[in-house]
Motif scaffolding. Structure first.
Motif, mmCIF file in Angstrom:
data_model
loop_
_atom_site.group_PDB
_atom_site.id
_atom_site.type_symbol
_atom_site.label_atom_id
_atom_site.label_comp_id
_atom_site.label_asym_id
_atom_site.label_seq_id
_atom_site.Cartn_x
_atom_site.Cartn_y
_atom_site.Cartn_z
ATOM 1 N N GLY A 202 2.711 5.489 11.022
ATOM 2 C CA GLY A 202 3.047 5.566 12.433
ATOM 3 C C GLY A 202 2.079 6.389 13.246
ATOM 4 O O GLY A 202 2.383 6.812 14.367
ATOM 5 N N GLY A 203 0.905 6.648 12.698
ATOM 6 C CA GLY A 203 -0.123 7.376 13.440
ATOM 7 C C GLY A 203 -0.413 8.765 12.916
ATOM 8 O O GLY A 203 -1.351 9.417 13.389
ATOM 9 N N ALA A 204 0.348 9.241 11.944
ATOM 10 C CA ALA A 204 0.124 10.583 11.395
ATOM 11 C C ALA A 204 -0.975 10.529 10.338
ATOM 12 O O ALA A 204 -0.918 9.725 9.410
ATOM 13 C CB ALA A 204 1.408 11.122 10.784
ATOM 14 N N LEU A 205 -1.979 11.401 10.472
ATOM 15 C CA LEU A 205 -3.079 11.463 9.507
ATOM 16 C C LEU A 205 -2.963 12.773 8.734
ATOM 17 O O LEU A 205 -3.382 13.829 9.199
ATOM 18 C CB LEU A 205 -4.434 11.373 10.216
ATOM 19 N N GLY A 206 -2.369 12.691 7.548
ATOM 20 C CA GLY A 206 -2.192 13.876 6.721
ATOM 21 C C GLY A 206 -3.451 14.247 5.976
ATOM 22 O O GLY A 206 -4.484 13.576 6.065
ATOM 23 N N PRO A 207 -3.396 15.345 5.184
ATOM 24 C CA PRO A 207 -4.570 15.789 4.414
ATOM 25 C C PRO A 207 -5.150 14.704 3.503
ATOM 26 O O PRO A 207 -6.364 14.583 3.362
ATOM 27 C CB PRO A 207 -4.015 16.966 3.596
ATOM 28 N N GLY A 208 -4.274 13.907 2.888
ATOM 29 C CA GLY A 208 -4.748 12.846 2.008
ATOM 30 C C GLY A 208 -5.616 11.836 2.731
ATOM 31 O O GLY A 208 -6.587 11.308 2.169
ATOM 32 N N ALA A 209 -5.289 11.552 3.995
ATOM 33 C CA ALA A 209 -6.075 10.603 4.785
ATOM 34 C C ALA A 209 -7.495 11.114 4.983
ATOM 35 O O ALA A 209 -8.474 10.369 4.842
ATOM 36 C CB ALA A 209 -5.410 10.365 6.135
ATOM 37 N N TRP A 210 -7.610 12.404 5.317
ATOM 38 C CA TRP A 210 -8.931 12.969 5.569
ATOM 39 C C TRP A 210 -9.757 13.047 4.289
ATOM 40 O O TRP A 210 -10.986 12.852 4.321
ATOM 41 C CB TRP A 210 -8.796 14.344 6.218
ATOM 42 N N VAL A 211 -9.115 13.323 3.176
ATOM 43 C CA VAL A 211 -9.853 13.342 1.904
ATOM 44 C C VAL A 211 -10.333 11.934 1.555
ATOM 45 O O VAL A 211 -11.475 11.737 1.120
ATOM 46 C CB VAL A 211 -8.983 13.916 0.773
ATOM 47 N N LEU A 212 -9.468 10.949 1.756
ATOM 48 C CA LEU A 212 -9.858 9.565 1.479
ATOM 49 C C LEU A 212 -11.021 9.147 2.382
ATOM 50 O O LEU A 212 -11.978 8.503 1.928
ATOM 51 C CB LEU A 212 -8.661 8.644 1.702
ATOM 52 N N GLY A 213 -10.965 9.523 3.652
ATOM 53 C CA GLY A 213 -12.071 9.248 4.560
ATOM 54 C C GLY A 213 -13.349 9.948 4.131
ATOM 55 O O GLY A 213 -14.438 9.379 4.203
ATOM 56 N N ALA A 214 -13.217 11.197 3.662
ATOM 57 C CA ALA A 214 -14.383 11.949 3.185
ATOM 58 C C ALA A 214 -15.005 11.288 1.953
ATOM 59 O O ALA A 214 -16.232 11.273 1.791
ATOM 60 C CB ALA A 214 -13.993 13.390 2.874
ATOM 61 N N MET A 215 -14.167 10.726 1.091
ATOM 62 C CA MET A 215 -14.682 10.017 -0.082
ATOM 63 C C MET A 215 -15.487 8.790 0.340
ATOM 64 O O MET A 215 -16.563 8.516 -0.215
ATOM 65 C CB MET A 215 -13.530 9.612 -1.001
ATOM 66 N N MET A 216 -14.978 8.061 1.328
ATOM 67 C CA MET A 216 -15.707 6.899 1.818
ATOM 68 C C MET A 216 -17.013 7.321 2.489
ATOM 69 O O MET A 216 -18.042 6.649 2.356
ATOM 70 C CB MET A 216 -14.846 6.115 2.804
ATOM 71 N N PHE A 217 -16.981 8.429 3.205
ATOM 72 C CA PHE A 217 -18.190 8.961 3.845
ATOM 73 C C PHE A 217 -19.246 9.296 2.796
ATOM 74 O O PHE A 217 -20.411 8.898 2.913
ATOM 75 C CB PHE A 217 -17.825 10.202 4.661
ATOM 76 N N ALA A 218 -18.847 10.016 1.754
ATOM 77 C CA ALA A 218 -19.794 10.429 0.715
ATOM 78 C C ALA A 218 -20.352 9.233 -0.056
ATOM 79 O O ALA A 218 -21.542 9.194 -0.397
ATOM 80 C CB ALA A 218 -19.121 11.409 -0.250
ATOM 81 N N TRP A 219 -19.505 8.252 -0.319
ATOM 82 C CA TRP A 219 -19.936 7.084 -1.097
ATOM 83 C C TRP A 219 -21.046 6.308 -0.396
ATOM 84 O O TRP A 219 -21.891 5.692 -1.053
ATOM 85 C CB TRP A 219 -18.736 6.165 -1.334
ATOM 86 N N GLN A 220 -21.061 6.335 0.937
ATOM 87 C CA GLN A 220 -22.057 5.563 1.680
ATOM 88 C C GLN A 220 -23.485 5.939 1.304
ATOM 89 O O GLN A 220 -24.388 5.094 1.329
ATOM 90 C CB GLN A 220 -21.875 5.770 3.196
ATOM 91 N N PHE A 221 -23.732 7.199 0.961
ATOM 92 C CA PHE A 221 -25.106 7.669 0.764
ATOM 93 C C PHE A 221 -25.747 7.124 -0.522
ATOM 94 O O PHE A 221 -26.859 6.584 -0.449
ATOM 95 C CB PHE A 221 -25.153 9.192 0.815
#
Length: 346
Positions: A202-221
């Motif tokens: 419903g729009g809430a971005l908890g800690p797990g969301a940010w970690v998952l996003g960070a994993m996708m960010f790191a994988w790009q390199f």
């Protein structure tokens, strides 16, 4: 579209100007004749021809990848799955990704035409008039963000709109200015799981969301830097400021750095309660393979090692996402059992 006998070689031998003439009907080159097609002309040749052009314009494989990572974010987020919300998330994300990819190609036509890898894209080969592509890109973006806003939630819609702006605006412009474009492009890759997570909660971005996003960010390199090393001659020809062209050693070092970062990020996913503790063991094996390939690429950068790292990254991400979903399911099952034990009568 051009006829089969006039199909260009995938590795052109000339570097002519590929801009269309002022009369807008055809472009002459020493060995080929391009004909600009309208959507109506393509439709007259069959809906399949039109569909293939717009599919290529949307970069269908890349769009599919974006949607899959958004679905992974939806799957591991807390909350009950709602089929309608899941479907609209997929539709909206698909249209937003198609919009970003189309606008990127519309902007980069002169440069795509100079690169062997991209010169067969629809606009570079004049398979479609630029204003048709622009209209499609804008329409896909408007419809996609509107669908996310109306049928999912405003947070998912704003993330979708932000990703179009990041990719078609900031990243595309920065590619010819600074090597920092790779970090901006990696932010684009980090957003889709956040869209999926926001859709599920419903729009809430908890800690797990940010970690998952960070994993996708790191994988790009490790993924992109290895690919860029293989394509560095093409990027140089088109005038792109890529690490692989201007700072090849930094390119390999950054790939290794972010491949290693996947280990603590996987541990952080456990710390947030998104996956159970056994995810550490499974993810370490998967992360270790990519990190080893990145280490070899860093020690001796060459085309063979860059391809090995690139293909290891292609295997790494889907396997890691599957492991996240499996261990999230195991974590949820454990919690349900504990809850039942606490509420059971003595």
């Amino acid at each position: 579209m051009h006829s089969e006998q006039n199909k260009p070689s995938p590795t052109p031998q000339n570097t002519q100007d590929y801009s269309s003439p002022s009369d807008g009907t055809s472009v002459e080159h020493p060995r080929q004749r391009w004909k600009i097609q309208t959507s109506a002309q393509l439709l007259g040749r069959g809906s399949g021809a039109l569909g293939r052009v717009y599919s290529d314009l949307s970069k269908d494989k890349l769009t599919g990848f974006v949607v899959l990572t958004a679905m992974a974010g939806y799957a591991v987020a807390p909350g009950a799955t709602q089929v309608a919300t899941l479907l609209w998330t997929g539709v909206g994300t698909t249209l937003c990704a198609a919009s970003a990819n189309t606008l990127n190609q519309w902007i980069e036509v002169p440069y795509d035409a100079q690169m062997s890898r991209t010169r067969n894209r629809p606009l570079a080969r004049h398979a479609l008039a630029p204003h048709h592509a622009l209209g499609f890109g804008v329409a896909a973006g408007v419809v996609g963000t509107t669908a996310l806003w109306v049928f999912v939630n405003p947070v998912a819609a704003m993330l979708g709109a932000a990703n179009i702006a990041l990719y078609a605006g900031a990243y595309t412009a920065m590619k010819r200015l600074t090597i920092a474009n790779t970090w901006v492009g990696s932010l684009v890759g980090a957003v889709p799981p956040l869209i999926g997570w926001a859709a599920a909660t419903g729009g809430a971005l908890g800690p797990g969301a940010w970690v998952l996003g960070a994993m996708m960010f790191a994988w790009q390199f490790p993924h992109f830097n290895s690919l860029a090393y293989t394509l560095r001659a093409d990027y140089s020809k088109a005038g792109y400021r890529m690490m692989s062209v201007t700072h090849p050693r930094l390119n390999a070092r950054v790939a290794l750095r972010y491949a290693v970062l996947m280990f603590p990020l996987s541990a952080a996913l456990v710390a947030t309660g998104t996956a159970d503790v056994w995810f550490l063991a499974d993810s370490s094996a998967v992360n270790g393979l990519m990190a080893y390939c990145a280490y070899e690429f860093w020690r001796h950068p060459d085309p063979r090692r860059s391809r090995r790292l690139f293909f290891s990254s292609l295997v790494h991400l889907p396997v890691l996402m599957i492991l996240v979903m499996v261990h999230k399911a195991l974590q949820d099952r454990k919690r349900r059992i504990e809850l039942l034990a606490q509420t059971a009568p003595a």
